[in-house]
Design a protein around this motif. Structure first.
Motif, PDB file in Angstrom:
ATOM      1  N   LEU A  86       0.821  -1.223   0.000  1.00 15.56           N
ATOM      2  CA  LEU A  86       0.000   0.000   0.000  1.00 15.56           C
ATOM      3  C   LEU A  86       0.850   1.266   0.000  1.00 15.56           C
ATOM      4  CD1 LEU A  86      -2.843  -0.995   2.514  1.00 15.56           C
ATOM      5  CD2 LEU A  86      -2.945  -0.916   0.015  1.00 15.56           C
ATOM      6  N   ASP A  87       2.105   1.114   0.396  1.00 15.19           N
ATOM      7  CA  ASP A  87       3.003   2.275   0.409  1.00 15.19           C
ATOM      8  C   ASP A  87       3.729   2.462  -0.923  1.00 15.19           C
ATOM      9  OD1 ASP A  87       4.502  -0.035   0.579  1.00 15.19           O
ATOM     10  OD2 ASP A  87       5.952   0.772   2.025  1.00 15.19           O
ATOM     11  N   VAL A 131       0.049  -4.166  -6.560  1.00 11.74           N
ATOM     12  CA  VAL A 131       1.080  -3.247  -6.073  1.00 11.74           C
ATOM     13  C   VAL A 131       1.391  -2.187  -7.127  1.00 11.74           C
ATOM     14  CG1 VAL A 131       3.452  -3.059  -5.227  1.00 11.74           C
ATOM     15  CG2 VAL A 131       2.044  -5.018  -4.571  1.00 11.74           C
ATOM     16  N   LEU A 132       1.438  -2.596  -8.393  1.00  3.29           N
ATOM     17  CA  LEU A 132       1.671  -1.620  -9.463  1.00  3.29           C
ATOM     18  C   LEU A 132       0.557  -0.573  -9.491  1.00  3.29           C
ATOM     19  CD1 LEU A 132       2.829  -4.073 -12.275  1.00  3.29           C
ATOM     20  CD2 LEU A 132       4.282  -2.454 -11.032  1.00  3.29           C
ATOM     21  N   VAL A 140       9.562   0.813  -8.676  1.00  2.00           N
ATOM     22  CA  VAL A 140       8.524   1.015  -7.666  1.00  2.00           C
ATOM     23  C   VAL A 140       9.168   0.885  -6.289  1.00  2.00           C
ATOM     24  CG1 VAL A 140       6.370   0.153  -6.693  1.00  2.00           C
ATOM     25  CG2 VAL A 140       6.711   0.178  -9.181  1.00  2.00           C
ATOM     26  N   GLU A 141       8.999   1.873  -5.468  1.00  2.00           N
ATOM     27  CA  GLU A 141       9.527   1.825  -4.099  1.00  2.00           C
ATOM     28  C   GLU A 141       8.410   1.407  -3.153  1.00  2.00           C
ATOM     29  OE1 GLU A 141      11.418   5.477  -3.087  1.00  2.00           O
ATOM     30  OE2 GLU A 141      12.892   5.356  -4.722  1.00  2.00           O
TER      31      GLU A 141
END
Length: 545
Positions: A216-217, A303-304, A521-522
């Motif tokens: 989610l972050d 997540v993406l 993506v972090e």
């Protein structure tokens, strides 16, 4: 037709005997091929195994011997045994819950490839005669209490004899099962009954809960003038050792070689079927944790999306097995294209149609952060390998065109399969050429990973789906191919030349983290140690198996 009144006990004995003998011919053939039925010790093993199968079937039918239940139940078992015997005998597969799940998720076009004249003849011979005799029988009226006493006696007596036989033949029986684990999945139709029960009980073991949120972050820090665009191609039934990029003697991948791709030769799947591999390879859990999970988790595509990226699943198969449930998706397997879908099921070239339009239709704000297009191939799905390539790519001849692969020579089967790989080579290279064309607007890349491999007649095994622990490597060793534009190489620091140097062992466990790394993506869900590209991006993290 005159129906004869027959005691339930005789019906149970007759059906059990037929199932144990004729319905289990693949099991008895396999015991013979393995040399386990030779000499007096082998004869004794055969007698013990045959007796145990007969008694277990008798116990099963004894549990079902209730008024108006026995005959329909026996008919279902006869049909299931006929189907199971055909596929085990023709393709060398075994039946467990994974294989049964594949069957339940097969669409009508895939089923049509498997069900042909050979299946009709085999099933007719194995099930037709006993079903006809069963239809001519009628049960004698009996009360429920009497039926309960009789059924209890049949079940208890049969199981007691099973125990005695097991004790009498324990040593050779235990040795056979320990050294040849696949035999336990060949007891027909008990294998189907057990697998169906395991699948039915699965929801009871997993308490229904909302998906466990992941990443989610997630976010994408702004970098450069152009957003990244990744084509993530999920291959179907591609085995690594039939890609010329990986050392195969035939030139099945000439176009990809000219495109300068990097190919990892030591990559391994999460499962041996689409139903098992697809959800696992997109999961953050890794194979071992995924199989032991008690709660489902969001995956890579979620997540993406959490990171604000645009995601689209484009399917030319029988579905995404839940992977794309929460992202936009397009299903093309039944598209109406006279050139690519002439046979009722589309060739993979359909996946590349209209990509510019699909990009333009995505929300601008998400596009600006990056795009991942997932292309799910029909690939080399068997047994109709010949249907996976158009005429222009049938360079290996003659090829097998039969649904029953054993009707063809092994070379004909391999030729048809290799033609499908040659067409996949063309589709992937065409995708790369499209990515080159849109480079002025995007930093582009392509990642191709197959879901599982395939048996092509080695040791009389065909297709895929064997339990992972006993499946041959050819069903688990998969291709993993990467192409990156100069823009994406500069953006990520991952150079293709670096990827071509050295060899690392990869599994589907790495896919989740490798895609996040490529798309920069972090998120706390990312593990650099599981990123296949980290070693070439200056992150100094070894890739772990």
């Amino acid at each position: 037709m005159t129906r004869r009144q027959v005691p339930e006990g005789w019906i149970i004995l007759g059906v059990s005997s037929w199932l144990a003998a004729a319905g289990n011919w693949p099991l008895w053939r396999e015991l013979h091929v393995l040399g386990l039925l030779e000499k007096p010790a082998g004869w004794a093993l055969g007698a013990v195994a045959g007796g145990m199968v007969l008694l277990l079937l008798t116990a099963l039918l004894g549990m079902l011997a209730w008024p108006r239940v026995l005959r329909p139940a026996a008919a279902l078992l006869l049909v299931a045994a006929a189907a199971g015997a055909h596929f085990m005998g023709s393709y060398g597969v075994v039946i467990d819950k994974g294989m049964l799940l594949n069957v339940l998720q097969t669409d009508r076009h895939e089923a049509a490839d498997l069900v042909g004249p050979a299946f009709a003849l085999s099933a007719g011979l194995l099930a037709g005669v006993p079903l006809l005799l069963l239809a001519r029988c009628r049960s004698r009226p009996v009360g429920w209490r009497a039926a309960a006493r009789r059924n209890l006696g049949i079940v208890a007596g049969s199981l007691a004899l099973v125990v005695l036989l097991a004790l009498a033949g324990f040593q050779p029986l235990a040795s056979a099962m320990r050294n040849h684990k696949h035999l336990r999945y060949m007891v027909n139709p008990l294998n189907t009954v057990y697998a169906l029960g395991a699948l039915a009980a699965r929801p009871l073991r997993q308490v229904p809960q909302p998906l466990l949120a992941t990443g989610l972050d997630a976010h994408v820090p702004p970098r450069g003038d152009r957003p990244p665009l990744l084509l993530l191609v999920v291959g179907e039934t591609g085995r690594s050792d039939h890609f010329a990029l990986n050392g195969y003697g035939r030139d099945t991948t000439p176009e990809l070689r000219r495109e300068g791709v990097a190919s990892f030769r030591d990559a391994w799947s999460c499962g041996t079927s689409t139903a098992a591999s697809l959800p696992c390879m997109f999961s953050p859990l890794g194979r071992a944790t995924f199989e032991a999970r008690t709660r489902d988790t969001e995956g890579l595509l979620d997540v993406l999306q959490h990171a604000g990226m645009a995601v689209l699943w484009i399917d030319n198969q029988s579905g995404c097995k839940g992977v794309c449930d929460r992202v936009p998706s397009v299903h093309l397997a039944r598209a109406q294209d006279p050139a690519l879908c002439a046979g009722g099921q589309c060739l993979d070239g359909i996946l590349l149609q209209g990509l510019d339009r699909r990009l333009a239709e995505m929300p601008a704000q998400q596009r600006a952060r990056g795009v991942v297009l997932v292309l799910h191939q029909i690939g080399s799905h068997g047994p109709a390998y010949h249907a996976r390539s158009p005429a222009a790519f049938k360079r290996f001849q003659p090829e097998c065109t039969a649904a029953n692969l054993q009707e063809c020579s092994r070379q004909e089967v391999v030729n048809a399969y290799d033609n499908s790989i040659a067409y996949t080579d063309h589709v992937l290279a065409s995708a790369i050429r499209w990515l080159r064309a849109v480079e002025p607007q995007w930093d582009t890349g392509l990642l191709y990973v197959s879901d599982h491999g395939e048996s092509l007649g080695e040791n009389n095994l065909y297709l895929h789906g064997l339990p992972y622990g006993i499946a041959p490597d050819v069903q688990k060793h998969v291709p993993w191919i990467t192409w990156l534009s100069t823009g994406l190489q500069a953006r990520t620091g991952v150079e293709l030349e670096c990827l071509r140097q050295g060899e690392v062992r990869l599994t589907h466990d790495h896919l989740f983290h490798s895609v996040l790394g490529l798309m920069q993506v972090e998120t706390s869900a990312y593990r650099v140690s599981q990123d296949a590209y980290a070693r070439c991006a200056g992150r100094n993290a070894p890739v772990l198996p």
